[in-house]
Design a protein around this motif. Structure first.
Motif, PDB file in Angstrom:
ATOM      1  N   THR A 202      -4.777   3.883  -8.349  1.00  0.00           N
ATOM      2  CA  THR A 202      -5.883   3.094  -7.813  1.00  0.00           C
ATOM      3  C   THR A 202      -5.536   1.609  -7.817  1.00  0.00           C
ATOM      4  OG1 THR A 202      -7.303   4.720  -8.861  1.00  0.00           O
ATOM      5  CG2 THR A 202      -8.373   2.743  -8.009  1.00  0.00           C
ATOM      6  N   GLU A 203      -4.998   1.160  -8.950  1.00  0.00           N
ATOM      7  CA  GLU A 203      -4.713  -0.272  -9.080  1.00  0.00           C
ATOM      8  C   GLU A 203      -3.729  -0.749  -8.015  1.00  0.00           C
ATOM      9  OE1 GLU A 203      -3.578  -1.352 -13.097  1.00  0.00           O
ATOM     10  OE2 GLU A 203      -2.762  -3.267 -12.382  1.00  0.00           O
ATOM     11  N   ARG A 424       2.682  -2.773 -10.677  1.00  0.00           N
ATOM     12  CA  ARG A 424       1.573  -3.636 -11.093  1.00  0.00           C
ATOM     13  C   ARG A 424       1.856  -5.092 -10.769  1.00  0.00           C
ATOM     14  NH1 ARG A 424       0.547   0.220 -15.571  1.00  0.00           N
ATOM     15  NH2 ARG A 424      -1.424   1.169 -14.947  1.00  0.00           N
TER      16      ARG A 424
END
Ligand SMILES: *Cc1c(COP(=O)(O)O)cnc(C)c1O
Length: 430
Positions: A202-203, A424
Motif C-alpha cells: 500500500t505504502e 520506501r
C-alpha cells in the motif's frame, strides 16, 4: 465483459480492475468469462493491426471504462511494425515481433498495459518486476517518463547478456534498476515477498506487470490475429503457429486467436531444455516446477509456466487449435543459430532458434503452412549469436540509442529488507 479467476474464489470484476490488480485476489489468474467467437470472413487484414485489434478486443472491453480508449491505446502500443517475412524453407514464414524499443515481443504487451493504466488515471504507482532479461526492459521502456509511475526492476547480475544488462540499466529517471547478486528465482522471491507485505504494498503503491497480467496477454492476441489474417489472405487455409515458449503468454495468445475462430490451425510450444511444457503438450503430466535450468535461450528458463493454469482453464471450456510441444537442447539451439543465415535466410536469436528447430523436428510440420514467431532481435543476444555466425550483428536503432546511454543501475543485497528500503525511498520519484 466481466472477468473472473481461474480458481473461482474471487467475485467477477471489470477488465480495468484486473489490469490494475494483476493477479486475482484468490491467487488465481484472471480470465474473461467467455471467449468470443468471431467470423474470420468479416475481417479485412488490409485495414491494419489497429483496426483488427479493435474488433478483436472490443468484446472483452464491452462496458469497461477503457472501451472508448481502445483505439488510442492500440495505436500507441502498435506503433512498431510486426511483419510476416518469408524464409528460405518452403512452407515456413517468420513473424518478426522484435521491432519495438527493446527489441523483443514483450514491448507490445508492456506498451499496451502502460497506455491502458495511464487512462485509468492512477495515483502514484510503483511497477515492480523481476526479469530474466527481456520483461524488465520492455516494462521500463513502456513506463519511462510517465510522471504517475515509477518502475523498479530486479535482474540477476551476470545471468543476462551484456547488452541486456546495459539496456536494463540505461533508463534512469523514473526507472530504478537493481542488480541482484543471485538468480532469477531469487529476484522473483524478493518481488513476491514485497507483494505479500500488505503495508509495503500500500505504502509504495505496488503493481505488477508480469506475464500473467491480462494487460499484457490481450494485446498479444492482436499481432497473431493480424498475421494469421494476412497469411490466410495470401495462401488460404489456416497456418500453424510455432511459438518460442517460457511462461506461455505468447503461445496462449496465439491459441486464443485460433479458438476465437481466426485462421490459426495448430500451435507448437517450442521450449528450451526446460521440457515440462513440451511433455505436457504431448500428453504428459503437469510440470512440477522447481528450479529452472539455465539455457542459451534465457528468457524461456521457466520450470512451471505461469500461464498454464489459464490455458488449462480455457481448454476445459472451449475448443481450440491442436497443441504440440518440442523441447530443444542447448546443443541444437547453437547449431540452428549457426545454420540459420544459410539455411533459413535469417540471423536469429536463441529463442527464435527453438521455433526453427521445432519446425525441423516435427512430423506435423512437413505439410501445410507454418509461421515461426521471432521473439527477439538477435543483436540482443550477441554473446550467443556472434561467435556462432562468425560476424557482428547490426544493432537496431532504438536499442542502439539505449546502449549509448550510461548505465545507472545499483547493486541490491538479496534480502527483503534491502528491497523494502528502496521501495520506501523516494528513488525514481522526481
Ligand atoms: C519472454 C520471452 C519468451 C517467452 O515468452 P512467454 O510468453 O513467456 O512464453 C520467448 N522469447 C523471448 C525473446 C522472450 O523475451
Amino acid at each position: 465483459m466481466q472477468v473472473w479467476s481461474t480458481r473461482g474464489g474471487a467475485p467477477p470484476t471489470t477488465l480495468s480492475e484486473a489490469l490494475v490488480r494483476g493477479l486475482a485476489p484468490d491467487g488465481g489468474l484472471y480470465v474473461p468469462q467467455a471467449l468470443p467467437r468471431l467470423d474470420a470472413s468479416t475481417f479485412d487484414p488490409a485495414a491494419g493491426r489497429v483496426a483488427t485489434g479493435v474488433r478483436l478486443l472490443a468484446p472483452f472491453f464491452e462496458g469497461d471504462p477503457l472501451a472508448p480508449h481502445l483505439d488510442a491505446i492500440l495505436g500507441e502500443a502498435f506503433a512498431p511494425p510486426a511483419p510476416v517475412v518469408p524464409t528460405r524453407v518452403e512452407g515456413l514464414d517468420l513473424l518478426e515481433l522484435f521491432h519495438g524499443p527493446t527489441a523483443a515481443f514483450k514491448d507490445f504487451g508492456a506498451a499496451f498495459l502502460a497506455a491502458a493504466l495511464e487512462r485509468l488515471r492512477p495515483g502514484r504507482t510503483t511497477v515492480l518486476v523481476a526479469t530474466s532479461g527481456d520483461t524488465g526492459g520492455a516494462v521500463a521502456a513502456a513506463f519511462h517518463r510517465r510522471p504517475w509511475a515509477r518502475v523498479v526492476v530486479l535482474y540477476p547480475d551476470g545471468r543476462v547478456s551484456p547488452r541486456q544488462a546495459h539496456q536494463l540499466e540505461a533508463f534512469g529517471d523514473n526507472v530504478v534498476t537493481l542488480r541482484v547478486d543471485g538468480t532469477f528465482d531469487d529476484c522473483q522471491r524478493l518481488v513476491k515477498g514485497a507483494f505479500a507485505d500488505e503495508a509495503l504494498r500500500t505504502e509504495a503503491g505496488l503493481t505488477s506487470a508480469n506475464s500473467i497480467s491480462m494487460g499484457r496477454l490481450l494485446p498479444q492476441l492482436v499481432y497473431h490475429a493480424q498475421a494469421a489474417l494476412e497469411v490466410h489472405a495470401a495462401r488460404g487455409g489456416a497456418a500453424g503457429w510455432i511459438v518460442p515458449t517460457g511462461n506461455l503468454g505468447n503461445a496462449l495468445a496465439a491459441w486464443m486467436v485460433g479458438a476465437m475462430g481466426l485462421p490459426i490451425g495448430g500451435v507448437v510450444l517450442a521450449t528450451n531444455a526446460n521440457d515440462g511444457l513440451a511433455q505436457w503438450a504431448a500428453g504428459g503430466p503437469v510440470p512440477e516446477g522447481g528450479r529452472a535450468r539455465a539455457t542459451l535461450a534465457n528468457a524461456m528458463d521457466v520450470a512451471l509456466p505461469s500461464n498454464l493454469e489459464r490455458l488449462t482453464w480455457f481448454r476445459e471450456r472451449v475448443e481450440g487449435p491442436a497443441l504440440h510441444g518440442v523441447s530443444v537442447s542447448d546443443a541444437r539451439i547453437g547449431e540452428v543459430v549457426a545454420e540459420a543465415p544459410e539455411r533459413w535466410g535469417h540471423v536469429v536469436c536463441p529463442h527464435t532458434a527453438c521455433a526453427l528447430a521445432a519446425h525441423d523436428a516435427l512430423e506435423v510440420c512437413r505439410t501445410g503452412h507454418w509461421v515461426a514467431v521471432a521473439t527477439a532481435h538477435p543483436a540482443k543476444f550477441e554473446s550467443v549469436v556472434e561467435p556462432r555466425i562468425g560476424r557482428p550483428v547490426a544493432v537496431p536503432e532504438a536499442l542502439g540509442r539505449l546502449l549509448e546511454r550510461p548505465r545507472r543501475g545499483q547493486a541490491l543485497d538479496p534480502t527483503a529488507e534491502a528491497l523494502a528500503d528502496v521501495l520506501r525511498s523516494s528513488a525514481g520519484w522526481a
